[in-house]
Design a protein around this motif. Structure first.
Motif, short mmCIF file in Angstrom:
data_model
loop_
_atom_site.label_atom_id
_atom_site.label_comp_id
_atom_site.label_asym_id
_atom_site.label_seq_id
_atom_site.Cartn_x
_atom_site.Cartn_y
_atom_site.Cartn_z
N LEU A 174 -85.54 -36.84 72.41
CA LEU A 174 -86.97 -36.82 72.68
C LEU A 174 -87.78 -37.96 72.34
CD1 LEU A 174 -87.92 -33.30 71.05
CD2 LEU A 174 -87.69 -33.69 73.53
N ALA A 175 -87.35 -38.86 71.39
CA ALA A 175 -88.25 -39.95 71.27
C ALA A 175 -87.49 -40.89 70.30
CB ALA A 175 -89.75 -39.67 70.32
N PRO A 176 -86.39 -41.64 70.87
CA PRO A 176 -85.61 -42.52 70.45
C PRO A 176 -86.24 -43.51 69.18
CG PRO A 176 -85.41 -42.51 72.66
CD PRO A 176 -86.60 -41.90 72.37
N TRP A 177 -87.37 -43.98 69.62
CA TRP A 177 -88.01 -44.90 68.59
C TRP A 177 -87.99 -44.27 66.88
CZ3 TRP A 177 -92.46 -43.22 66.07
CH2 TRP A 177 -93.41 -42.15 67.02
N LEU A 178 -87.81 -42.72 67.00
CA LEU A 178 -87.99 -42.37 65.47
C LEU A 178 -86.83 -42.41 65.06
CD1 LEU A 178 -89.25 -38.61 66.58
CD2 LEU A 178 -90.65 -40.34 65.72
N VAL A 179 -85.57 -43.16 65.61
CA VAL A 179 -84.46 -42.91 64.93
C VAL A 179 -84.00 -44.31 64.52
CG1 VAL A 179 -81.64 -42.35 65.23
CG2 VAL A 179 -83.43 -40.70 66.40
N LYS A 180 -83.68 -44.26 63.16
CA LYS A 180 -82.97 -45.96 62.70
C LYS A 180 -81.60 -45.63 62.84
CE LYS A 180 -87.23 -47.04 61.44
NZ LYS A 180 -87.80 -47.99 62.25
N GLU A 181 -81.01 -46.20 64.00
CA GLU A 181 -79.41 -45.97 64.35
C GLU A 181 -78.67 -46.64 63.46
OE1 GLU A 181 -76.77 -46.62 68.16
OE2 GLU A 181 -78.71 -46.89 68.29
N GLU A 182 -79.17 -47.90 63.13
CA GLU A 182 -78.41 -48.80 62.24
C GLU A 182 -78.19 -48.26 60.52
OE1 GLU A 182 -82.54 -49.80 61.50
OE2 GLU A 182 -81.53 -49.29 63.29
N ALA A 183 -78.98 -47.34 60.44
CA ALA A 183 -79.09 -46.99 58.84
C ALA A 183 -79.00 -45.31 58.84
CB ALA A 183 -80.86 -47.15 58.59
N LEU A 184 -78.37 -44.99 59.51
CA LEU A 184 -78.03 -43.35 59.67
C LEU A 184 -77.11 -43.23 58.48
CD1 LEU A 184 -77.31 -42.41 63.55
CD2 LEU A 184 -79.61 -42.06 61.78
N GLU A 185 -77.54 -42.20 57.73
CA GLU A 185 -76.56 -41.74 56.51
C GLU A 185 -76.42 -40.07 56.37
OE1 GLU A 185 -77.35 -44.76 52.93
OE2 GLU A 185 -78.10 -42.86 52.63
N LYS A 186 -75.43 -39.96 55.74
CA LYS A 186 -74.87 -38.41 55.64
C LYS A 186 -75.90 -38.07 54.31
CE LYS A 186 -71.35 -35.22 54.18
NZ LYS A 186 -69.75 -35.27 54.05
N GLY A 187 -76.42 -36.70 54.32
CA GLY A 187 -77.18 -36.37 53.13
C GLY A 187 -76.51 -36.72 51.79
N LYS A 188 -77.04 -36.94 50.86
CA LYS A 188 -76.43 -37.17 49.33
C LYS A 188 -76.78 -36.01 48.63
CE LYS A 188 -75.92 -42.16 49.81
NZ LYS A 188 -76.53 -43.35 49.18
N ILE A 189 -76.25 -34.79 49.01
CA ILE A 189 -76.67 -33.79 48.19
C ILE A 189 -76.21 -33.65 46.60
CG2 ILE A 189 -76.45 -31.17 48.07
CD1 ILE A 189 -77.58 -32.24 50.53
N LYS A 190 -77.04 -33.39 45.75
CA LYS A 190 -76.86 -33.52 44.24
C LYS A 190 -76.15 -32.04 44.03
CE LYS A 190 -80.79 -36.26 43.21
NZ LYS A 190 -82.11 -36.43 42.47
N LYS A 191 -74.91 -32.21 43.66
CA LYS A 191 -74.11 -31.12 43.24
C LYS A 191 -74.50 -30.45 42.09
CE LYS A 191 -69.68 -33.20 45.19
NZ LYS A 191 -68.45 -33.77 44.83
N GLU A 192 -75.31 -30.99 41.11
CA GLU A 192 -75.84 -30.22 39.74
C GLU A 192 -77.12 -29.73 40.20
OE1 GLU A 192 -77.82 -34.42 40.09
OE2 GLU A 192 -75.75 -33.44 40.48
N SER A 193 -77.66 -29.58 41.37
CA SER A 193 -78.70 -29.01 41.66
C SER A 193 -78.86 -27.64 41.61
CB SER A 193 -79.68 -29.72 42.78
OG SER A 193 -80.77 -28.99 42.89
N LYS A 194 -79.68 -26.91 41.26
CA LYS A 194 -79.77 -25.57 41.28
C LYS A 194 -80.18 -25.01 42.49
CE LYS A 194 -84.43 -24.86 39.21
NZ LYS A 194 -85.34 -24.12 38.17
N TYR A 195 -81.04 -26.23 43.40
CA TYR A 195 -81.40 -25.92 44.86
C TYR A 195 -80.68 -26.32 45.76
CZ TYR A 195 -85.89 -25.77 42.22
OH TYR A 195 -87.04 -25.74 41.43
N LYS A 196 -79.19 -26.70 45.49
CA LYS A 196 -78.41 -27.34 46.46
C LYS A 196 -78.25 -26.64 47.83
CE LYS A 196 -74.01 -25.77 44.36
NZ LYS A 196 -72.98 -26.08 43.41
#
Length: 250
Positions: A174-196
């Protein structure tokens, strides 16, 4: 058909079509962090772009209003730059927009949200708008929540919905300028979080600390994002929203 986009018109131009308008589409989103993957404007821009695409299908039947940029984002406030409204403020803004539109003879409104954190307030707002102004008001998402079946079929991440491969793909389309293609990263989910898994707050409330879920502010895996997936998501969203609008304007 040519979309009837309010911010691109003068009142003289709009006045030629105002009696044709059957529904106003009001995009709403947020200005909140989306990890390293997409910009603060992600939710608002996606909603607005979807609204404009719908406008091209409905022409003078639908008035495309300017977006409500800020939303309800207290759960992202530990990330610098996020700006949030109080629920009462957000609801008041939506109600004032509805009241204004009614003065011009528009009695049906569909709010389109690119931000899931707005959904509880949207439910309250459309109820108040109906009760206090006798306006038929509705709301819908414009992304992952509308096409869960497609995302399951594509084997997208189980924990998704924010700066994930689906949202990043739709933004890219929809709007390519929104995306930082060079910086894309998988979510770093906190395993210890009760909200995970977000299970304890799925339907019980919007306030939870996103930093306690994801170290980098993202869910899913945006490195798997693609323009092709973004188009598939958007095409299905548009199809389903058209089904909804057709029923609204009957």
């Amino acid at each position: 058909m040519k979309a009837l986009i309010l911010e691109e018109l003068t009142w003289v131009e709009l006045n030629k079509y105002i009696n044709d308008v059957k529904v106003a589409l009001v995009p709403t989103g947020s200005y909140e962090q989306h990890g390293p993957n997409t910009t603060f404007a992600t939710d608002t821009v996606r909603a607005y772009e979807i609204a404009k695409m719908l406008g091209e299908k409905y022409g003078s039947d639908a008035l495309i209003c300017p977006p409500v940029g800020y939303g309800i984002s207290p759960h992202h406030m530990k990330f610098p730059g996020t700006i949030t409204l109080r629920p009462d403020t957000y609801i008041s803004i939506l109600m004032d927009i509805a009241w204004s539109l009614k003065q011009h003879g528009i009695n049906k409104i569909l709010y389109l949200t690119g931000h899931g954190g707005n959904r509880f307030a949207l439910g309250t707002a459309i109820t108040k708008i109906k009760m206090e102004y006798n306006i038929d008001a509705y709301w819908s998402g414009v992304g992952s929540g509308v096409v869960k079946d497609l995302l399951d079929e594509k084997n997208c991440s189980k924990i998704r919905g924010h700066a994930c491969e689906a949202e990043t793909s739709q933004s890219w389309y929809l709007a390519p300028w929104l995306v930082k293609e060079e910086a894309l990263e998988k979510g770093k989910i906190k395993k210890e979080s009760k909200y995970k898994d977000k299970g304890i707050v799925k339907d019980g409330g919007v306030y939870w600390d996103f930093y306690e879920v994801s170290e980098n502010g993202a869910l899913g895996d945006s490195t798997k994002a693609s323009i092709e997936l973004g188009k598939e998501i958007t095409d299905l969203v548009i199809e389903r929203l058209c089904e909804m609008i057709d029923k609204i304007i009957l």
